[in-house]
Design a protein around this motif. Structure first.
Motif, PDB file in Angstrom:
ATOM      1  N   GLU A   1       0.850  -1.186   0.000  1.00  0.00           N
ATOM      2  CA  GLU A   1       0.000   0.000   0.000  1.00  0.00           C
ATOM      3  C   GLU A   1       0.887   1.238   0.000  1.00  0.00           C
ATOM      4  O   GLU A   1       1.788   1.353   0.829  1.00  0.00           O
ATOM      5  CB  GLU A   1      -0.883   0.025   1.254  1.00  0.00           C
ATOM      6  CG  GLU A   1      -2.057  -0.918   1.211  1.00  0.00           C
ATOM      7  CD  GLU A   1      -3.162  -0.436   0.302  1.00  0.00           C
ATOM      8  OE1 GLU A   1      -3.351   0.789   0.151  1.00  0.00           O
ATOM      9  OE2 GLU A   1      -3.838  -1.307  -0.274  1.00  0.00           O
ATOM     10  N   PRO A   2       0.670   2.182  -0.928  1.00  0.00           N
ATOM     11  CA  PRO A   2       1.450   3.425  -0.895  1.00  0.00           C
ATOM     12  C   PRO A   2       1.203   4.161   0.422  1.00  0.00           C
ATOM     13  O   PRO A   2       0.092   4.133   0.958  1.00  0.00           O
ATOM     14  CB  PRO A   2       0.904   4.231  -2.071  1.00  0.00           C
ATOM     15  CG  PRO A   2       0.213   3.253  -2.937  1.00  0.00           C
ATOM     16  CD  PRO A   2      -0.243   2.142  -2.055  1.00  0.00           C
ATOM     17  N   PRO A   3       2.240   4.810   0.958  1.00  0.00           N
ATOM     18  CA  PRO A   3       2.096   5.479   2.253  1.00  0.00           C
ATOM     19  C   PRO A   3       1.106   6.642   2.258  1.00  0.00           C
ATOM     20  O   PRO A   3       0.595   7.005   3.306  1.00  0.00           O
ATOM     21  CB  PRO A   3       3.502   5.969   2.579  1.00  0.00           C
ATOM     22  CG  PRO A   3       4.322   5.776   1.370  1.00  0.00           C
ATOM     23  CD  PRO A   3       3.596   4.887   0.443  1.00  0.00           C
ATOM     24  N   SER A   4       0.840   7.248   1.088  1.00  0.00           N
ATOM     25  CA  SER A   4      -0.105   8.369   1.066  1.00  0.00           C
ATOM     26  C   SER A   4      -0.786   8.442  -0.301  1.00  0.00           C
ATOM     27  O   SER A   4      -0.355   7.809  -1.266  1.00  0.00           O
ATOM     28  CB  SER A   4       0.622   9.686   1.354  1.00  0.00           C
ATOM     29  OG  SER A   4       1.496  10.004   0.289  1.00  0.00           O
ATOM     30  N   GLY A   5      -1.818   9.246  -0.359  1.00  0.00           N
ATOM     31  CA  GLY A   5      -2.532   9.444  -1.610  1.00  0.00           C
ATOM     32  C   GLY A   5      -1.682  10.137  -2.660  1.00  0.00           C
ATOM     33  O   GLY A   5      -1.837   9.905  -3.856  1.00  0.00           O
ATOM     34  N   GLU A   6      -0.766  10.999  -2.201  1.00  0.00           N
ATOM     35  CA  GLU A   6       0.111  11.699  -3.138  1.00  0.00           C
ATOM     36  C   GLU A   6       1.047  10.725  -3.837  1.00  0.00           C
ATOM     37  O   GLU A   6       1.289  10.832  -5.039  1.00  0.00           O
ATOM     38  CB  GLU A   6       0.931  12.779  -2.421  1.00  0.00           C
ATOM     39  CG  GLU A   6       0.108  13.964  -1.964  1.00  0.00           C
ATOM     40  CD  GLU A   6      -0.571  13.726  -0.627  1.00  0.00           C
ATOM     41  OE1 GLU A   6      -0.268  12.722   0.035  1.00  0.00           O
ATOM     42  OE2 GLU A   6      -1.418  14.549  -0.244  1.00  0.00           O
ATOM     43  N   ILE A   7       1.579   9.767  -3.081  1.00  0.00           N
ATOM     44  CA  ILE A   7       2.468   8.762  -3.672  1.00  0.00           C
ATOM     45  C   ILE A   7       1.684   7.902  -4.661  1.00  0.00           C
ATOM     46  O   ILE A   7       2.167   7.578  -5.748  1.00  0.00           O
ATOM     47  CB  ILE A   7       3.095   7.867  -2.580  1.00  0.00           C
ATOM     48  CG1 ILE A   7       3.904   8.696  -1.590  1.00  0.00           C
ATOM     49  CG2 ILE A   7       3.939   6.766  -3.192  1.00  0.00           C
ATOM     50  CD1 ILE A   7       5.147   9.307  -2.154  1.00  0.00           C
TER      51      ILE A   7
END
Length: 93
Positions: free
Chosen positions: A53-59
């Motif tokens: 899972e990417p650490p944030s929505g921006e990533i």
């Protein structure tokens, strides 16, 4: 001149919805599908979980943009290669 007008038109098409709907939330189809599945079958369990899972929505957005850019580059290269091949093969004969 025609290309500049078309570019400005495309930019306006991208910006106008953001101006008109200032507080709008632009979500993806994945989130909407998850909501509908939750309503239709509340006991549904996914078959598998994500590996990472990417650490944030921006990533996540960055990775999606990179994927789109890579795909567009490959498509552009193939189209350009095909046009150049056609152009130079017809001049030799």
């Amino acid at each position: 001149m025609k290309n500049v007008v078309l570019l400005l038109f495309v930019i306006l098409l991208a910006i106008i919805p953001l101006i008109i709907q200032k507080d709008a939330e632009f979500g993806g189809a994945d989130g909407q599908a998850e909501e509908v599945i939750g309503e239709v079958a509340p006991a549904y369990k996914p078959w598998f979980n994500a590996i990472w899972e990417p650490p944030s929505g921006e990533i996540e957005s960055l990775l999606f943009s990179l994927q789109a850019a890579l795909g567009a580059s490959v498509i552009g290269y193939v189209i350009g290669y095909g046009k150049a091949r056609k152009k130079y093969s017809s001049t030799k004969q």
